[in-house]
Motif scaffolding. Structure first.
Motif, PDB file in Angstrom:
ATOM      1  N   UNK A 161      47.012  45.607  31.796  1.00  0.00           N
ATOM      2  CA  UNK A 161      45.852  45.008  32.469  1.00  0.00           C
ATOM      3  C   UNK A 161      45.752  45.357  33.947  1.00  0.00           C
ATOM      4  N   UNK A 162      44.632  44.984  34.512  1.00  0.00           N
ATOM      5  CA  UNK A 162      44.389  45.159  35.942  1.00  0.00           C
ATOM      6  C   UNK A 162      44.037  43.776  36.506  1.00  0.00           C
ATOM      7  N   UNK A 163      44.795  43.324  37.473  1.00  0.00           N
ATOM      8  CA  UNK A 163      44.461  42.083  38.195  1.00  0.00           C
ATOM      9  C   UNK A 163      44.569  42.429  39.666  1.00  0.00           C
ATOM     10  N   UNK A 164      43.445  42.465  40.347  1.00  0.00           N
ATOM     11  CA  UNK A 164      43.504  43.037  41.691  1.00  0.00           C
ATOM     12  C   UNK A 164      42.280  42.634  42.511  1.00  0.00           C
ATOM     13  N   UNK A 165      42.376  42.937  43.804  1.00  0.00           N
ATOM     14  CA  UNK A 165      41.208  42.897  44.669  1.00  0.00           C
ATOM     15  C   UNK A 165      40.380  44.153  44.386  1.00  0.00           C
ATOM     16  N   UNK A 166      39.207  44.218  44.994  1.00  0.00           N
ATOM     17  CA  UNK A 166      38.404  45.429  44.843  1.00  0.00           C
ATOM     18  C   UNK A 166      38.033  45.946  46.223  1.00  0.00           C
ATOM     19  N   UNK A 167      37.250  47.020  46.244  1.00  0.00           N
ATOM     20  CA  UNK A 167      36.837  47.573  47.524  1.00  0.00           C
ATOM     21  C   UNK A 167      35.834  46.663  48.229  1.00  0.00           C
ATOM     22  N   UNK A 168      35.324  45.674  47.524  1.00  0.00           N
ATOM     23  CA  UNK A 168      34.405  44.723  48.161  1.00  0.00           C
ATOM     24  C   UNK A 168      35.162  43.439  48.465  1.00  0.00           C
ATOM     25  N   UNK A 169      35.102  43.049  49.715  1.00  0.00           N
ATOM     26  CA  UNK A 169      35.781  41.839  50.158  1.00  0.00           C
ATOM     27  C   UNK A 169      35.291  40.646  49.335  1.00  0.00           C
ATOM     28  N   UNK A 170      36.211  39.910  48.769  1.00  0.00           N
ATOM     29  CA  UNK A 170      35.816  38.700  48.060  1.00  0.00           C
ATOM     30  C   UNK A 170      35.513  38.905  46.586  1.00  0.00           C
ATOM     31  N   UNK A 171      35.548  40.159  46.127  1.00  0.00           N
ATOM     32  CA  UNK A 171      35.367  40.387  44.690  1.00  0.00           C
ATOM     33  C   UNK A 171      36.715  40.749  44.081  1.00  0.00           C
ATOM     34  N   UNK A 172      37.075  40.047  43.049  1.00  0.00           N
ATOM     35  CA  UNK A 172      38.382  40.214  42.411  1.00  0.00           C
ATOM     36  C   UNK A 172      38.191  40.585  40.948  1.00  0.00           C
ATOM     37  N   UNK A 173      39.143  41.337  40.463  1.00  0.00           N
ATOM     38  CA  UNK A 173      38.995  41.946  39.146  1.00  0.00           C
ATOM     39  C   UNK A 173      40.131  41.519  38.218  1.00  0.00           C
ATOM     40  N   UNK A 174      39.763  41.095  37.037  1.00  0.00           N
ATOM     41  CA  UNK A 174      40.735  40.721  36.007  1.00  0.00           C
ATOM     42  C   UNK A 174      40.225  41.352  34.725  1.00  0.00           C
ATOM     43  N   UNK A 175      40.871  42.450  34.308  1.00  0.00           N
ATOM     44  CA  UNK A 175      40.310  43.199  33.177  1.00  0.00           C
ATOM     45  C   UNK A 175      41.370  44.092  32.546  1.00  0.00           C
TER      46      UNK A 175
END
Lengths: 998, 88, 418
Positions: C348-362
């Motif tokens: 899996x991927x659990x991380x921040x993204x290149x956009x401040x405040x958007x987080x990814x869980x996928x």
């Protein structure tokens, strides 16, 4: 008296052929043509089993696949099968059935206590309790619940029956042989279309077998018989009964199972039990009819309460009276036909109709016959524990939420009709988004998603005339789009009874202050109160209600309950039905036997078995085989009482000392031709191939684009533009696809062709210091000296009457050759080598010795090339050309791949030189450290070094390049092993590689 | 079961074919300068659309040709199949 | 929230269950939230719950385009395990197993965690050795595992094919005793009810159509129920990740694939734990209701249709009968499909993204259900602290650049065969 509920004549059963069967230890008889259900009812048996949750007595409610209750454990010969539906099993000699979900018996079931406690077990009660103390759920409660659940018992034995698959293409598949199905099949077939007509029951005709109608000048059932005969006589038509189309998949692939054997008295030995049909149809006509809905009222689940049309089917088709003193309870006109039919057979009934009146012709006919009709009446409750004894009935008040008065009417059965649900499952599976028709309270097909058309009552055409018109015209239109023959069949005149519209009222109020259960889903014991509770607790989506209450999740998949449940939710939420939506219809429409789905791929045929041409020789010489993908390869050749380890040691030692022969046929072989072949290989392999001389072999490594090692092998230049590539056994197919991908997709400009020749060549590796002498004997004319046939040389030689390709390559690390001949000559080659090598001490060796030899030489194989290692990890970095680009090279500059302490392959020797290190062990610095204990790497392969007579292993460990000489621990907690070890070179034997060149 | 029209063999059932993923992914030229980002995208990153998807299939139990299929990933409808040199 | 207990059940029974309160509210969205979680599946609900519980965010919304629990949390085969080889997976999922043990009490909702064991069968010595590598890795991390021989396996599943007729005989297997199952719907509902109790707004039938991004920072989301302001957005939309990511101009190392599962008609207890077949891709357990719950391969092509085709089911069941010949006589009751976020290394991927405040869980592939608690916890941490929890440090997106991949199977980027 036996069969006291059978009328003396009539029906489609064969009264001359009596068949006996046993139900719960008691013998009964029925006739040929009966189902178990009709035979049981003929004997007055209504109580079949107990319900899932409350263990309430339950009986047969329908005559087809929609029945929710009639599930039994069936025994025949040595076979037992759970959850068999009595309405679907045709009566044959030798059947024994038993009630399920009851103990000790269906008449006295201890589990029945649940019914008295049922107020403590509402929907979802288990989510709210069984949580204390913590471990009690899985130690105490759950085991108890598991035992209580589960319905029938699975057999523990393999299935003795066989199943087959059949693949068909057709222009038009017609599903269902009621009026619209038969008429569309006739009309399409006469217009020249290739037609398959499928009927799930044992008789064609659907509703025409039970309705009093005429078509042309024939009675309905006669028209069916003539039409089916006509269809059968046409060469472009396949007509199948006992065949259930259960799935509608992508691109108009329909799947059907045919019951071929269970109904036969003396089946042929090779008759399959069932046959699965994959049918690719250009168009599908779905004429699956409709299913009657029950009415909902207090204690509406007692044995003896049945759908009205099913009761009529038992009478008309089987000559069975499901009751002699019935109440008929309806909110529409169709049930009147049941009353009329029973009256015609001397059975008086009372009709309770929730409507205030009806002017339909069929109602007038019933009135004229003197049938007792009570309009605006409902059933408030019933009595009778194991069979219904009476109904409490009353006139409904103005708002229909209560009764004006209540009286009790004795009865032995209640036939209910709560309107009709079109069977739209297949259309919905196809992707047809259903629409709600509020006039008939039905979900009907809307826009077709694939090539499907729904006709007849499945499409809401509830009269015979409509169905026939629909069938004939759609059958023509659709077939004509395909055949363009323009042959139209005229629609016969028909006559039927007149039916009006139904009452939108179907859920009876409870008597004042009573909390009786009104069941919606009979098998899963879902009552109105459960659905009310779910909605009260916020489970609003129909999917939530379904999952929370288990509505429609029983083995009948809610065929009689889903629509009623849906209407309840819409009433409770004060929404219209289409806003609530429906749950998804998923295949299969009815349960399908797993054996049918899998067909012949069972037992040894689960997967193909690949054998080399020398397989029989190996068998004769006590080979013990090992699975290598689909191949069977000799693992070792057992002598006397040898163990695997002893044999491997003997065979490997013989290679080191004398000469051995190993079957390498399973290695992948790819023939590569074309003017750009060398260029192509140069891109595929990490090392250079452009300048490989003709007649020379080269070891090559290939990567995936992500930089991981993909496969290795040797490739030989047979001619300027002709190469012979070998791959590992495991990756043979993948390497071929990989090469084809690059040639066809990435570099189509290259002039190269590749083809697998794995099966064209039989291969033998001849390895050991005496192999040269052996080769010389095989080819006395040839110069086999080191100069005449050097390491990595290749010769194409005449051998017997064929050609042998001989390569001087080695996996064992010894002086070795690999010889290939055409597969047909494989055994001859093998025998010749063995006989010529006899006095040289030749022995065959298997994969275990092969592993030993390669491990102590430090050669990598599948346990190291595991898709997670890069060339560096395997000490193959020397194979990476710095001068050219190749597949995957760009990935090698990634940070993780260039880290200084990157894992690398090493050799591992136990310090005591005695204890073998189990494969899958890890190397750690401190064997006694706490958790998690940091791992340096893992042991990938182990052997008993025959060279040094001590254990030796390969391992891939962090910073392997600097670890030589270090003392570590190999630990295998699974095997309780802690072994002090020393890290050594991966090349334990002959590190300079002198032998292969000798 | 999907029915796929191999451009060389005609309509065949899906079990004759192997899937090959996104056909719009182009392998960078050999011996060319490739940025880290471009390489990462080639190896790992996919548009993964819901809707039409140009993809590769390989007729492994047939003519063994790779070809392109334009298929809708939401409905599985195949709009078009074509040889590698063709485009939708 | 009124607590569920035996007493509450009895009390309500006496009142004919008229007084049960809603399990969760059905609120309209507010104008602004501290954090918005997109996706009312198991991971989204758990994330909101842990954000509220441990990270002091009280004003949280979950936006679900359909009904909560309708995605993969309601479509999986309910298997719980931590029997991984790589430390990153091993330690992560093991934390999850510890959380499962206490989850029913934590949520006051019986999620029916049931550690009946998971047994991975091996059909050759080589495979047994590969399992040994995995099991030893677990043991060195303090996770219980046992390597079983053929006879020990026979004791557990005597009806498996131990005859000469087996194409791939059983050599042994790797057992994780605390592996098992949980009731999938209950997990979604339990988290929903507990999150709602802490003030989380669960907003169903609310589809996100876009994001408001200002200067590289997220400021809100656009939905079918209006615009909602927020500075923190967590994406928990397995099966639709790429579609939402595209609205943020992100491409991901993910492909959507359909995985089918099926259940047989219910039968009396036959199989206690979870068993996986090693000579194919088949796994099986028996539900408390008695259904054999089975799954295996992906259908094998990119798909967003929650439907598959029969050949895959046929393939899976063929493997099932190769393992358990008696299954042949049972009947398949239901089949269904779910959309998997297949990541390019299977993890899996659990991380921040290149956009401040958007987080990814996928990128959960087909293993997301068992991770529900630990995914929720670590994602909540990542969102609240703007940095990963120590357990999800390895699951960063940039591993597809650095090469620190977590590839359990070694199959590389062909997601459809993994």
């Amino acid at each position: 008296m036996s069969q006291e509920f059978r009328i003396s004549s009539g029906g489609l059963i064969d009264r001359s052929k009596e068949i006996s069967f046993i139900f719960n230890g008691k013998k009964y008889t029925g006739y040929k043509g009966d189902t178990l259900a009709s035979a049981l009812l003929a004997n007055g048996v209504h109580l079949i089993g107990r319900s899932f949750k409350y263990h309430r007595p339950r009986g047969i409610i329908a005559a087809g696949v929609e029945d929710a209750n009639g599930k039994v454990q069936l025994y025949k010969d040595s076979i037992t099968e759970p959850n068999v539906n009595v309405t679907e099993v045709e009566l044959v000699e030798g059947l024994r059935i038993e009630s399920q979900n009851c103990w000790p018996s269906v008449n006295f079931d201890v589990g029945g206590i649940n019914n008295f406690l049922n107020r403590f077990f509402p929907a979802g009660f288990y989510y709210k309790t069984f949580m204390w103390p913590k471990s009690f759920w899985y130690n105490v409660y759950e085991p108890f619940i598991r035992k209580a659940a589960g319905m029938g018992k699975a057999s523990l034995d393999p299935d003795p029956d066989r199943y087959e698959h059949q693949y068909e293409h057709c222009d038009v598949l017609v599903v269902g042989s009621g009026p619209s199905g038969i008429s569309s099949a006739l009309s399409a077939a006469k217009n020249g279309a290739r037609v398959i007509l499928a009927e799930d029951k044992a008789r064609f005709g659907g509703s025409l077998l039970t309705d009093n109608v005429t078509i042309g000048n024939k009675k309905g059932d006669e028209w069916v018989e003539d039409s089916i005969s006509e269809l059968k006589s046409m060469p472009n038509v396949i007509v199948k009964k006992r065949s259930q189309v259960f799935g509608y998949y992508d691109h108009n692939m329909l799947v059907m199972f045919e019951r071929c054997k269970d109904h036969l008295k003396n089946p042929e030995p090779y008759t399959p039990r069932q046959r699965l049909w994959y049918i690719r149809a250009k168009h599908v006509l779905i004429s699956t009819g409709s299913i009657e809905r029950p009415l909902i009222f207090a204690n509406n689940d007692r044995p003896g309460i049945m759908l009205a049309t099913s009761a009529r089917e038992y009478l008309k088709v089987y000559g069975v009276l499901p009751g002699k003193n019935p109440i008929i309870f309806t909110n529409n006109d169709t049930a009147y036909e049941t009353a009329i039919e029973f009256k015609a057979n001397g059975i008086e009934s009372i009709v309770l109709d929730t409507r205030k009146s009806s002017n339909a012709g069929v109602v007038q006919e019933a009135k004229a016959l003197g049938i007792d009709i009570k309009f605006n009446h409902g059933i408030a409750n019933t009595s009778g524990y194991k069979k219904v004894k009476s109904a409490t009935v009353g006139e409904l008040n103005e708002s229909k939420n209560g009764y004006k008065n209540l009286t009790t009417i004795p009865c032995d059965s209640i036939f209910v009709s709560g309107n009709w649900t079109p069977t739209v499952h297949l259309a919905s599976q196809s992707g047809n988004k259903l629409k709600y028709e509020s006039e008939t309270d039905t979900f009907l097909p809307n826009q077709s998603r694939q090539q499907e058309t729904v006709i007849g009552s499945a499409n809401g055409s509830f009269t015979l005339k409509e169905s026939l018109t629909d069938g004939f015209s759609k059958g023509y239109q659709i077939s004509d789009e395909i055949t363009k023959n323009g042959i139209e069949t005229s629609i016969p005149i028909s006559d039927e009874k007149d039916f009006g519209s139904h009452d939108k009222f179907w859920c009876m109020p409870l008597p004042n202050k009573k909390h009786y259960k009104r069941f919606v889903d009979f098998q899963n014991d879902v009552a109105v109160s459960d659905i009310q509770l779910a909605v009260r607790e916020g489970f609003r989506s129909i999917e939530h209600v379904k999952r929370y209450t288990t509505l429609g999740m029983a083995t009948d998949q809610g065929k009689t309950s889903n629509l009623n449940g849906l209407q309840l939710v819409s009433d409770l939420e004060k929404k219209i039905v289409p806003e609530v939506g429906h749950t998804t219809f998923r295949p299969p429409y009815t349960s399908v036997t797993i054996g049918t789905i899998i067909g012949r791929e069972v037992g040894k045929n689960y997967r193909a078995t690949r054998k080399s041409p020398m397989h029989e020789w190996h068998e004769k010489h006590n080979a013990v085989f090992v699975d290598a993908g689909l191949w069977l390869r000799p693992r070792f050749y057992k002598r006397g009482n040898e163990t695997l380890q002893e044999a491997a040691k003997r065979e490997a030692l013989n290679v080191r000392q004398n000469v051995g022969i190993c079957d390498v046929t399973s290695l992948g072989k790819i023939d590569i031709k074309g003017t750009d072949s060398a260029e192509f290989l140069n891109r595929v392999y990490t090392n250079a191939f452009l300048k490989l001389p003709v007649g020379k072999a080269r070891y090559g490594v290939m990567l995936r684009e992500d930089g991981m090692v993909f496969d290795d092998g040797t490739t030989t230049r047979l001619a300027e533009n002709h190469f012979h590539m070998t791959t590992t056994t495991a990756q043979a197919a993948n390497v071929l696809s990989h090469l084809e991908y690059y040639l066809q997709v990435v570099w189509p400009e290259l002039d190269v062709n590749v083809v697998s020749t794995t099966e064209q060549w039989a291969g033998a590796a001849i390895a050991g210091p005496k192999s040269r002498e052996l080769l010389q004997r095989l080819f006395p004319e040839e110069d086999m000296s080191n100069e005449g046939f050097p390491f990595m040389g290749f010769k194409e030689l005449e051998f017997k009457n064929t050609i042998a390709r001989v390569f001087r390559i080695s996996f064992s690390g010894e002086l070795a050759y690999e010889m290939n001949v055409m597969s047909d000559y494989g055994e001859e080659m093998w025998n010749e080598i063995i006989s010529q090598g006899k006095d040289l001490g030749i022995q065959p060796y298997g994969t275990e010795a092969l592993s030993t030899l390669r491990i102590e030489m430090g050669h990598v194989a599948g346990s190291e090339i595991d898709g997670r290692t890069i060339a560096y990890d395997l000490s193959l970095e020397g194979m990476l050309s710095q001068k050219k680009d190749f597949i995957g090279k760009r990935s090698l500059s990634r940070k993780a791949f260039t880290e200084d302490n990157r894992e690398k392959i090493v050799g591992v020797v136990p310090i005591d030189k005695k204890t073998s290190i189990p494969e899958g062990s890890y190397l750690v610095e401190n064997a006694k450290a706490g958790f998690p204990n940091p791992k340096l790497g893992h042991v990938s392969a182990s052997c008993w070094s025959v060279e040094y007579d001590n254990p030796f292993s390969l391992a891939i460990i962090k910073d392997g390049k600097n670890k030589k000489g270090e003392k570590l621990f190999a630990v295998s907690p699974l095997k309780n092993k802690i072994i002090p070890v020393e890290i050594v070179s991966q090349h334990y034997v002959d590190p300079e590689g002198k032998r292969v060149r000798s | 079961m999907l029915e796929i029209k191999c451009p060389y063999c005609g309509n065949r059932s899906q079990n004759e074919f192997a899937y090959g993923g996104d056909a719009t992914v182009k392998r960078p030229e050999l011996n060319s300068e490739i940025s880290d980002q471009d390489w990462d995208h080639f190896v790992y990153y996919r548009k993964n659309p819901r809707g039409n998807h140009l993809e590769l299939w390989h007729h492994i139990s047939g003519c063994r040709q790779w070809f392109k299929v334009l298929r809708n990933t939401a409905t599985h409808d195949i709009i078009q199949t074509m040889e590698m040199k063709e485009n939708p | 929230m009124k607590k569920y207990s035996v007493f509450s059940l009895v009390k309500n029974a006496l009142n004919h269950h008229k007084d049960w309160e809603v399990a969760w509210r059905d609120p309209e969205p507010k104008k602004e939230y501290e954090a918005v979680i997109i996706g009312g599946g198991g991971h989204g609900l758990a994330t909101a719950y842990y954000l509220a519980k441990y990270y002091d965010l009280k004003n949280i919304a979950i936006l679900e385009k359909g009904w909560i629990g309708g995605g993969n949390v309601g479509r999986n085969t309910t298997i719980l395990r931590s029997n991984y080889m790589h430390d990153a997976n091993n330690l992560f999922y093991e934390q999850g197993m510890q959380m499962w043990r206490d989850l029913s009490q934590e949520l006051n909702y019986n999620v029916m965690y049931s550690p009946r064991g998971i047994l991975n069968l091996a059909h050759s010595d080589a495979q047994l050795n590969a399992y040994a590598r995995r099991g030893n890795s677990m043991r060195l991390n303090g996770i219980d595992a046992a390597l079983l021989g053929r006879e020990e396996v026979r004791k557990m599943i005597p009806f498996a094919d131990f005859t000469e007729n087996a194409r791939f005989p059983i050599f042994g297997g790797l057992l994780q005793p605390i592996g098992g199952t949980a009731r999938h719907d209950a997990v979604a509902w339990g988290y929903a009810r507990a999150a709602d109790d802490m003030g989380v707004d669960i907003i169903q039938h609310c589809e996100v159509s876009g994001f408001d991004v200002d200067n590289g920072k997220v400021t809100g989301v656009q939905t079918s129920k209006g615009n909602i302001k927020t500075n923190k957005v967590g994406l928990c939309v397995a099966g639709s990740t790429s579609i939402l990511a595209e609205k943020l101009n992100m491409t991901l190392p993910i492909e959507a694939h359909v995985l089918q599962a099926c259940v047989s008609e219910p039968v009396k207890p036959l199989l206690d734990g979870v068993v996986t077949f090693g000579a194919g891709h088949f796994y099986c357990s028996q539900s408390d209701k008695g259904e054999m719950v089975m799954g295996g391969d992906l259908d094998g092509y990119n798909s967003y249709a929650q439907r598959g085709n029969l050949p895959t089911i046929q393939h899976v069941l063929t493997e099932g009968v190769a393992l358990f010949p008696n299954l042949s006589r049972l009947k398949i009751l239901r089949t269904w499909g779910g959309i998997m976020d297949m990541s390019m290394d299977g993890s899996p991927i659990i991380d921040k993204t290149h956009i401040d405040g958007v987080y990814l869980n996928c990128g959960w592939c087909y293993g997301g259900f068992k991770a529900t608690p630990v995914s929720g916890l670590t994602f909540a941490h990542t969102i609240a602290r703007n940095e990963p929890h120590e357990l999800n440090v390895p699951f960063k997106l940039d591993r597809f650049h650095t090469g620190h991949l977590i590839d359990e199977k070694g199959l590389g980027t062909k997601t459809w065969i993994s």
